[in-house]
Scaffold this motif. Structure first.
Motif, PDB file in Angstrom:
ATOM      1  N   THR A 146       4.465 -11.069  30.823  1.00 36.98           N
ATOM      2  CA  THR A 146       3.101 -10.570  30.925  1.00 36.98           C
ATOM      3  C   THR A 146       3.098  -9.092  30.548  1.00 36.98           C
ATOM      4  O   THR A 146       4.130  -8.414  30.607  1.00 36.98           O
ATOM      5  CB  THR A 146       2.537 -10.700  32.353  1.00 36.98           C
ATOM      6  N   ARG A 147       1.945  -8.598  30.158  1.00 32.84           N
ATOM      7  CA  ARG A 147       1.842  -7.177  29.803  1.00 32.84           C
ATOM      8  C   ARG A 147       2.213  -6.314  31.004  1.00 32.84           C
ATOM      9  O   ARG A 147       2.936  -5.328  30.865  1.00 32.84           O
ATOM     10  CB  ARG A 147       0.428  -6.854  29.330  1.00 32.84           C
ATOM     11  N   GLU A 148       1.726  -6.683  32.156  1.00 31.36           N
ATOM     12  CA  GLU A 148       2.013  -5.887  33.359  1.00 31.36           C
ATOM     13  C   GLU A 148       3.512  -5.840  33.635  1.00 31.36           C
ATOM     14  O   GLU A 148       4.058  -4.795  33.977  1.00 31.36           O
ATOM     15  CB  GLU A 148       1.271  -6.466  34.571  1.00 31.36           C
ATOM     16  N   ASP A 149       4.186  -6.991  33.498  1.00 26.07           N
ATOM     17  CA  ASP A 149       5.627  -7.019  33.751  1.00 26.07           C
ATOM     18  C   ASP A 149       6.412  -6.298  32.655  1.00 26.07           C
ATOM     19  O   ASP A 149       7.491  -5.775  32.906  1.00 26.07           O
ATOM     20  CB  ASP A 149       6.131  -8.458  33.882  1.00 26.07           C
ATOM     21  N   SER A 150       5.886  -6.292  31.430  1.00 20.88           N
ATOM     22  CA  SER A 150       6.614  -5.669  30.320  1.00 20.88           C
ATOM     23  C   SER A 150       6.642  -4.148  30.421  1.00 20.88           C
ATOM     24  O   SER A 150       7.601  -3.516  29.997  1.00 20.88           O
ATOM     25  CB  SER A 150       6.011  -6.079  28.972  1.00 20.88           C
ATOM     26  N   PHE A 151       5.598  -3.569  30.998  1.00 21.66           N
ATOM     27  CA  PHE A 151       5.489  -2.114  31.060  1.00 21.66           C
ATOM     28  C   PHE A 151       6.698  -1.524  31.787  1.00 21.66           C
ATOM     29  O   PHE A 151       7.003  -1.887  32.915  1.00 21.66           O
ATOM     30  CB  PHE A 151       4.196  -1.687  31.754  1.00 21.66           C
TER      31      PHE A 151
END
Length: 131
Positions: free
Chosen positions: A40-45
């Motif tokens: 997910t974008r949130e986890d990738s950050f």
């Protein structure tokens, strides 16, 4: 979240687009990239790009390449081909176009990369971005 708002237009591309900070950590990953890498974008950050998405057998070479990008003003890495591995351990080969951003002193700030599967034509250029 600020970068997501600023660069959200990159979500519409069918290419993987990633912005890395000077430490090689993800500052932005577009939706296509999230889908292909299984994150997910949130986890990738903030994830370290090399440690999480470069296959183990290519990490040493990629660490040397990233270090050269950060410390020199070379254009040697404007195009690059390497494998990625998704969180589901699917190995994919990408053809990259890279752009490097430096401050007024020439210090590395970030890299922006757009990648397509090796068989995809990569006729896109990265836009000018301001940080």
């Amino acid at each position: 979240i600020e970068l997501t708002e600023r660069f959200g237009f990159l979500d519409d591309l069918n290419y993987l687009v990633v912005l890395l900070n000077k430490d090689g950590c993800i500052a932005f990953l577009n939706e296509s990239g999230c889908a292909r890498l299984g994150v997910t974008r949130e986890d990738s950050f903030g994830m370290n790009w090399i440690e999480n998405f470069i296959p183990e057998d290519q990490r040493h070479e990629m660490n040397k390449a990233f270090s050269a990008m950060v410390t020199s003003n070379t254009s040697s890495f404007e195009t690059y081909v390497n494998d990625l591995v998704s969180l589901q351990e699917e190995r994919l080969t990408f053809n990259w176009k890279n752009r490097f951003y430096r401050d007024e002193n020439g210090d590395f700030i970030a890299s922006a990369s757009i990648g397509g599967m090796l068989l995809d034509p990569l006729d896109l250029d990265l836009p000018e971005l301001s940080f």
